[in-house]
Design a protein around this motif. Sequence first.
Motif: not given
Length: 225
Positions: A170-176, A189-190, A217-218
């Motif tokens: 699982v990758l958070t939006r912040e990590q991405i 961030i969107r 996230g994704y």
Amino acid sequence: MDIKILVADDDKMLRELVCDIIKKQGYIPVDACDGQQVLDIFFESNDIDLLILDVMMPVYDGWRVLKEIREYSDVPVIMLTALGDEKHEVLGLKKGADDYIAKPFSYEVLIARINTHLRKVKKERLAKIKVGEIIINQATHKVMVCDLEVELNRKEYSLLIYFIKNRNMVLTREQILFSIWGYDFDGDIRTIDTHVKTLRAKLLECGKYIKTVRGSGYMLEVDES
């Protein structure tokens, strides 16, 4: 193949010496004099292949820098420091460093260590990746999905590679965001959601590999059994 190495040390003469060694090996050196500058360069450029990191630096020390980078990246890190005792060497390796070289160092040893850690980077850079029905030629950036070539822009390609290298995680939006857009990105961030939606569409039926993890996230999930 361009290989970029970030050299971080507050000693200007030492930085210049190490950068000169790196240039003679055919690599591209980038230098930083304090911990804040290291983080700014690393997350802004998003193309550092190896980091040579001093421990005792102004603003943020090497331990803090290493901790920040390890939250988002597994880039090879060589600690190059005057703290050469066994206790600090073990501490560095436990904190996520890949290697530890004490000052004063041997020219030949530094080159050998750099080339050893870059061997894997070079191999990965040229290798073909196959995940499910997706095949990527990293040398040409050609992406095939179910035997059809698909066109991805630079951000979409980087996003796909990042998902694949971290698949089933699982990758958070912040990590991405930090890994693909950079540490100082000040947009919405969107934008990640927009790019993921476009990437899914371009991956055709393989777009289903990218799962939305509600509230997090994704994750790229592929059953490769």
